[in-house]
Write a protein that holds these residues in place. Structure first.
Motif, PDB file in Angstrom:
ATOM      1  N   VAL A 247       0.829  -1.206   0.000  1.00  0.00           N
ATOM      2  CA  VAL A 247       0.000   0.000   0.000  1.00  0.00           C
ATOM      3  C   VAL A 247       0.864   1.257   0.000  1.00  0.00           C
ATOM      4  CG1 VAL A 247      -2.018  -1.044   1.096  1.00  0.00           C
ATOM      5  CG2 VAL A 247      -0.179  -0.112   2.516  1.00  0.00           C
ATOM      6  N   VAL A 248       0.239   2.359  -0.423  1.00  0.00           N
ATOM      7  CA  VAL A 248       0.941   3.643  -0.491  1.00  0.00           C
ATOM      8  C   VAL A 248       0.856   4.408   0.823  1.00  0.00           C
ATOM      9  CG1 VAL A 248       1.002   5.919  -1.603  1.00  0.00           C
ATOM     10  CG2 VAL A 248       0.580   3.885  -2.978  1.00  0.00           C
ATOM     11  N   LYS A 249      -0.361   4.706   1.256  1.00  0.00           N
ATOM     12  CA  LYS A 249      -0.586   5.631   2.371  1.00  0.00           C
ATOM     13  C   LYS A 249       0.104   5.198   3.652  1.00  0.00           C
ATOM     14  CE  LYS A 249      -4.421   7.342   5.256  1.00  0.00           C
ATOM     15  NZ  LYS A 249      -5.894   7.258   5.484  1.00  0.00           N
ATOM     16  N   THR A 250      -0.049   3.930   4.001  1.00  0.00           N
ATOM     17  CA  THR A 250       0.461   3.470   5.285  1.00  0.00           C
ATOM     18  C   THR A 250       1.786   2.723   5.185  1.00  0.00           C
ATOM     19  OG1 THR A 250      -1.005   1.541   5.096  1.00  0.00           O
ATOM     20  CG2 THR A 250      -1.797   3.399   6.400  1.00  0.00           C
ATOM     21  N   HIS A 251       2.412   2.735   3.989  1.00  0.00           N
ATOM     22  CA  HIS A 251       3.742   2.129   3.913  1.00  0.00           C
ATOM     23  C   HIS A 251       4.711   3.003   3.108  1.00  0.00           C
ATOM     24  CE1 HIS A 251       6.287  -1.372   4.770  1.00  0.00           C
ATOM     25  NE2 HIS A 251       6.958  -0.929   3.716  1.00  0.00           N
TER      26      HIS A 251
ATOM     27  N   ASN B  29      -9.701   9.206  -0.539  1.00  0.00           N
ATOM     28  CA  ASN B  29      -9.787  10.058  -1.727  1.00  0.00           C
ATOM     29  C   ASN B  29      -8.584   9.729  -2.597  1.00  0.00           C
ATOM     30  OD1 ASN B  29      -9.893  12.021  -3.687  1.00  0.00           O
ATOM     31  ND2 ASN B  29      -9.962  13.763  -2.278  1.00  0.00           N
ATOM     32  N   LYS B  30      -8.797   9.020  -3.679  1.00  0.00           N
ATOM     33  CA  LYS B  30      -7.694   8.524  -4.504  1.00  0.00           C
ATOM     34  C   LYS B  30      -6.812   9.648  -5.030  1.00  0.00           C
ATOM     35  CE  LYS B  30      -9.184   4.351  -3.931  1.00  0.00           C
ATOM     36  NZ  LYS B  30      -8.490   3.468  -2.976  1.00  0.00           N
ATOM     37  N   ASP B  31      -7.353  10.839  -5.166  1.00  0.00           N
ATOM     38  CA  ASP B  31      -6.575  11.967  -5.680  1.00  0.00           C
ATOM     39  C   ASP B  31      -5.537  12.453  -4.672  1.00  0.00           C
ATOM     40  OD1 ASP B  31      -7.981  11.923  -8.060  1.00  0.00           O
ATOM     41  OD2 ASP B  31      -9.458  13.406  -7.404  1.00  0.00           O
TER      42      ASP B  31
END
Length: 380
Positions: A10-14, A43-45
């Motif tokens: 994942v992007v946000k939490t890693h 929010n994908k943006d």
């Protein structure tokens, strides 16, 4: 131009939490940077990755049997085969599995594959099922790994039996101690914001609301203290949110337990807290624990791999069995009653964390990356 690919589930939490300084390092050293991970923003943006030239949103799933992972493998293999990366650095269990399988052809064409184990699922005291499932898989995948990076001493020792071409120990992902210490906070205002009296004691935990992070043990410990002056603040979100809220209510301490959800102001919340509690069953080398120690909090944490690399029992805090409710109760009470001990333990923790500073870790990883590029360009 040289190319590097970072892969995680994942992007946000890693990616955003751990790897931005490393993407920056690669940009500054003349690399074109690529990232493959699932966009886990609501929010994908909002998914904007600094120092990333090309981002691929792939449907990684944590569970190995999900169909999306077969789709992810095919997409990942196509990306790897068509780009001629010099270095691929993969993270997280499924990110590591799928990437190393997908990069088999690339390794024959001078790509160096690095896998950082942020904490093996097999460890001292782990369920036997973990050993039966994860150990043989990781041992076999090590054959497809040029450099295996471990971030705690137990994993490093265990990895010596694996077949990776090189096995390295690096003290975590690094923490920017200078930046964190420069953060300012109005203590009274911040406490008012989250609904806690200015003179009350805050026990803080940071982590996803799941079984592994084990917030339940601390909630039960707070309840046993029967002291309305002690508040428990939890930063994180997850599948056990409703269960934990109901537990606090059943124990009669719902007003003392504050669920703050996902936060971007963790350092500020640490600065208004008095004690850091970290009761996890499994950790690699926790960034949130390092943040708390950097900012001078005494620690009460589970006596497990990773935590014991950081916390010295009796000097920086207390190491307790993760399911020892009375042990956490006693430790919280001890620190609540002794402000001098809290202060001295916090000072000790600050000194320990200098060894885990981001600049030191970046230098070590930079040496590994530089050797990786040289190695990759001399492969047969």
């Amino acid at each position: 131009m040289k190319k590097v690919l970072f892969v995680a589930t994942v992007v946000k939490t890693h990616i955003m939490v751990f790897h931005i300084p490393y993407l920056k390092w690669f940009k500054e050293n003349g690399y074109e940077t690529y990232v493959c991970a699932r966009n886990d923003y609501e929010n994908k943006d909002d998914c904007v990755i600094p120092y990333c030239d090309y981002y691929y949103d792939l449907p990684f799933e944590r569970s190995p049997i999900r169909l999306n992972n077969f789709k992810t493998y095919k997409q990942l293999k196509e990306i790897i085969d068509s780009n001629g990366f010099d270095i691929i650095h993969c993270h997280t269990p499924m990110g590591g599995v799928l990437t190393r399988l997908a990069a088999r052809n690339a390794r024959k064409k001078n790509t160096t594959v690095i896998y950082t184990a942020h904490g093996f699922h097999f460890y001292k005291g782990a369920p036997i099922l973990n050993w039966l499932v994860y150990y043989p898989v990781e041992r076999w995948l090590s054959r497809l790994t040029d450099i295996l990076v471990t971030i705690n001493k137990e994993d490093y020792k265990r990895a010596q039996k694996f077949k990776a071409k090189s096995i390295e120990y690096v003290p975590g992902v690094g923490i920017d101690t200078k930046k964190i210490n420069e953060i300012k906070v109005n203590i009274v205002k911040k406490r008012n914001e989250i609904g806690i009296p200015k003179d009350s004691t805050i026990v803080l935990s940071v982590g996803e609301l799941n079984k592994n992070k084990n917030h339940e043990t601390v909630i039960r410990a707070i309840a046993k203290l029967n002291n309305p002056d002690i508040y428990y603040v939890i930063c994180g979100e997850g599948q056990l949110a409703i269960y934990l809220r109901n537990l606090a209510k059943e124990l009669g301490i719902s007003k003392q337990v504050k669920f703050l959800g996902f936060r971007t102001d963790i350092a500020e919340i640490i600065k208004i807290s008095n004690v850091f509690a970290f009761p996890s069953f499994r950790e690699g080398l926790s960034l949130s624990l390092m943040e708390a120690m950097t900012l001078g909090l005494p620690v009460i944490c589970s006596n497990i791999r990773g935590n014991s690399d950081l916390v010295e029992h009796g000097k920086g805090g207390y190491l307790v069995k993760p399911d020892d409710i009375q042990g956490f109760t006693n430790a919280i009470l001890n620190l609540y009653e002794n402000s001098t001990k809290r202060k001295n333990m916090g000072i000790y923790n600050r000194s320990v964390l200098k060894n885990f500073d981001l600049q030191n870790v970046l230098e070590e990883m930079g040496n590994i990356y530089s050797k990786s590029y040289s190695r990759g360009n001399t492969k047969n």
